[in-house]
Design a protein around this motif. Sequence first.
Motif, PDB file in Angstrom:
ATOM      1  N   LYS A 134     -69.036  26.243  -7.478  1.00  0.00           N
ATOM      2  CA  LYS A 134     -68.099  25.553  -8.350  1.00  0.00           C
ATOM      3  C   LYS A 134     -67.744  24.171  -7.803  1.00  0.00           C
ATOM      4  O   LYS A 134     -66.835  23.506  -8.315  1.00  0.00           O
ATOM      5  CB  LYS A 134     -66.838  26.402  -8.549  1.00  0.00           C
ATOM      6  CG  LYS A 134     -67.111  27.672  -9.353  1.00  0.00           C
ATOM      7  CD  LYS A 134     -65.865  28.512  -9.556  1.00  0.00           C
ATOM      8  CE  LYS A 134     -64.947  27.886 -10.585  1.00  0.00           C
ATOM      9  NZ  LYS A 134     -65.525  27.879 -11.946  1.00  0.00           N
ATOM     10  N   PRO A 148     -58.788  26.117 -12.777  1.00  0.00           N
ATOM     11  CA  PRO A 148     -59.765  25.337 -13.547  1.00  0.00           C
ATOM     12  C   PRO A 148     -59.276  23.943 -13.927  1.00  0.00           C
ATOM     13  O   PRO A 148     -60.065  22.993 -13.940  1.00  0.00           O
ATOM     14  CB  PRO A 148     -60.012  26.203 -14.788  1.00  0.00           C
ATOM     15  CG  PRO A 148     -58.796  27.071 -14.904  1.00  0.00           C
ATOM     16  CD  PRO A 148     -58.370  27.340 -13.493  1.00  0.00           C
ATOM     17  N   VAL A 201     -70.957  33.939 -12.143  1.00  0.00           N
ATOM     18  CA  VAL A 201     -69.863  33.007 -11.878  1.00  0.00           C
ATOM     19  C   VAL A 201     -68.751  33.199 -12.911  1.00  0.00           C
ATOM     20  O   VAL A 201     -67.561  33.257 -12.573  1.00  0.00           O
ATOM     21  CB  VAL A 201     -70.366  31.551 -11.881  1.00  0.00           C
ATOM     22  CG1 VAL A 201     -69.182  30.574 -11.830  1.00  0.00           C
ATOM     23  CG2 VAL A 201     -71.292  31.303 -10.692  1.00  0.00           C
ATOM     24  N   SER A 202     -69.122  33.307 -14.170  1.00  0.00           N
ATOM     25  CA  SER A 202     -68.133  33.492 -15.236  1.00  0.00           C
ATOM     26  C   SER A 202     -67.381  34.810 -15.082  1.00  0.00           C
ATOM     27  O   SER A 202     -66.172  34.882 -15.330  1.00  0.00           O
ATOM     28  CB  SER A 202     -68.818  33.441 -16.603  1.00  0.00           C
ATOM     29  OG  SER A 202     -69.371  32.168 -16.849  1.00  0.00           O
ATOM     30  N   ASP A 251     -64.906  34.266 -12.408  1.00  0.00           N
ATOM     31  CA  ASP A 251     -63.839  33.428 -12.957  1.00  0.00           C
ATOM     32  C   ASP A 251     -62.820  34.273 -13.722  1.00  0.00           C
ATOM     33  O   ASP A 251     -61.615  34.008 -13.676  1.00  0.00           O
ATOM     34  CB  ASP A 251     -64.406  32.382 -13.920  1.00  0.00           C
ATOM     35  CG  ASP A 251     -65.131  31.249 -13.229  1.00  0.00           C
ATOM     36  OD1 ASP A 251     -65.047  31.141 -11.989  1.00  0.00           O
ATOM     37  OD2 ASP A 251     -65.784  30.451 -13.939  1.00  0.00           O
ATOM     38  N   ALA A 252     -63.312  35.271 -14.431  1.00  0.00           N
ATOM     39  CA  ALA A 252     -62.451  36.089 -15.284  1.00  0.00           C
ATOM     40  C   ALA A 252     -61.498  36.977 -14.481  1.00  0.00           C
ATOM     41  O   ALA A 252     -60.581  37.586 -15.055  1.00  0.00           O
ATOM     42  CB  ALA A 252     -63.308  36.955 -16.210  1.00  0.00           C
ATOM     43  N   TRP A 270     -69.399  31.695  -4.578  1.00  0.00           N
ATOM     44  CA  TRP A 270     -68.754  31.372  -5.862  1.00  0.00           C
ATOM     45  C   TRP A 270     -68.016  30.044  -5.773  1.00  0.00           C
ATOM     46  O   TRP A 270     -68.165  29.177  -6.630  1.00  0.00           O
ATOM     47  CB  TRP A 270     -67.809  32.510  -6.238  1.00  0.00           C
ATOM     48  CG  TRP A 270     -66.875  32.206  -7.366  1.00  0.00           C
ATOM     49  CD1 TRP A 270     -67.157  32.258  -8.704  1.00  0.00           C
ATOM     50  CD2 TRP A 270     -65.513  31.802  -7.249  1.00  0.00           C
ATOM     51  NE1 TRP A 270     -66.041  31.916  -9.434  1.00  0.00           N
ATOM     52  CE2 TRP A 270     -65.024  31.628  -8.571  1.00  0.00           C
ATOM     53  CE3 TRP A 270     -64.658  31.582  -6.172  1.00  0.00           C
ATOM     54  CZ2 TRP A 270     -63.708  31.233  -8.825  1.00  0.00           C
ATOM     55  CZ3 TRP A 270     -63.357  31.191  -6.420  1.00  0.00           C
ATOM     56  CH2 TRP A 270     -62.895  31.019  -7.736  1.00  0.00           C
ATOM     57  N   ASP A 303     -75.083  32.033 -13.851  1.00  0.00           N
ATOM     58  CA  ASP A 303     -73.930  31.534 -14.613  1.00  0.00           C
ATOM     59  C   ASP A 303     -73.067  32.690 -15.092  1.00  0.00           C
ATOM     60  O   ASP A 303     -71.831  32.584 -15.113  1.00  0.00           O
ATOM     61  CB  ASP A 303     -74.403  30.710 -15.811  1.00  0.00           C
ATOM     62  CG  ASP A 303     -75.064  29.400 -15.415  1.00  0.00           C
ATOM     63  OD1 ASP A 303     -74.877  28.979 -14.261  1.00  0.00           O
ATOM     64  OD2 ASP A 303     -75.748  28.806 -16.259  1.00  0.00           O
ATOM     65  N   GLU A 304     -73.694  33.793 -15.470  1.00  0.00           N
ATOM     66  CA  GLU A 304     -72.951  34.962 -15.938  1.00  0.00           C
ATOM     67  C   GLU A 304     -72.118  35.570 -14.815  1.00  0.00           C
ATOM     68  O   GLU A 304     -70.972  36.001 -15.045  1.00  0.00           O
ATOM     69  CB  GLU A 304     -73.925  36.007 -16.493  1.00  0.00           C
ATOM     70  CG  GLU A 304     -74.632  35.604 -17.788  1.00  0.00           C
ATOM     71  CD  GLU A 304     -75.755  34.595 -17.566  1.00  0.00           C
ATOM     72  OE1 GLU A 304     -76.189  33.978 -18.559  1.00  0.00           O
ATOM     73  OE2 GLU A 304     -76.203  34.438 -16.397  1.00  0.00           O
TER      74      GLU A 304
END
Length: 318
Positions: free
Chosen positions: A261, A197, A291-292, A295-296, A257, A288-289
């Motif tokens: 980004k 990130p 993608v998040s 990300d996690a 994904w 968005d959820e």
Amino acid sequence: MESVTLSSGHSMPLVGLGCWKIEGNVAKETIRTAIKLGYRHFDCAADYGNEAEIGAALQEAIAEGDVTRKDLFITSKLWNTHHAKEHVQEAIERTLSDLRLDYVDLYLIHFPLAMKYVPVTEKYPPGAQMDENGLPQMAKVPIQETWQAMEGLVDAGLARSIGVANFNCILITDLMTYARIPPAVDQVESHPYLVQPVLRRLLSRYNIHMTAYSPFGYPSYQVLGVPFDSKNFLELDLVQEIGARYGKTPAQVALRWNVQKGCSVVPKTVTPSRLTENMSIFDFKLTDEEVSAIDALDKQVRFNNVGLPFVWNSPLFD
């Protein structure tokens, strides 16, 4: 196929075919098949050892009218042994000869490492020259010298855009203090186990596009014997369930994904069905959820640590 406009003003397709580990004996057929399926972006490098075969495929495809040179976006990379200012043009001229092109669309510094010079007439691709202790023979060439020679390639019309690969935040920040022509691209390893990130934010600030290589993570390195003791993220329930919602494979979810980004992606395959699959990521969009949630999954796991003994598992490329 969607594209991105680079800071150089040139347009690059968001999905390309990564040519690392495509064996020479199948490279020509793979490139011809990819072009017929709609690929226009090909990610090459001198070190991959297959540019001559790729060049033969490109020449044949153009001659037979499958594609024009203007339709193509060809990337290649400067190998570590040719970082000195007097050797950079020699390297791209060999690449252009092998690819049978007058210019490349994008030329990258492959790694921020300068190694002992090896003439292209002596050994090609040169690989890494090792000393009697099994350590690479390095060369005292600053990145600034190499970058100024790269800028000369743009001036000479040999490369339309230039950039870097495997550069971290510190190296990018330093490069931007002296670059007359800023890098259009930083190509780095990127997948759900290595989200990066901070680097993404820095590149966005400088208007440098990020290209993700090895977007499937561990499968690209398993054949090389790279150690890894976690489950492949493509096998995780989260990724598989997201794919099932859209009728897509886990691999397509991983590619989508990265694209959402802001990255382009250069997955490698020689299988026609997977060539089609890897391109088919523009008819759905992750929430968005979702993608998040992907990300996690970040483990800050980097599979490509150059393989040099003194940097393996080091923070050099963090």
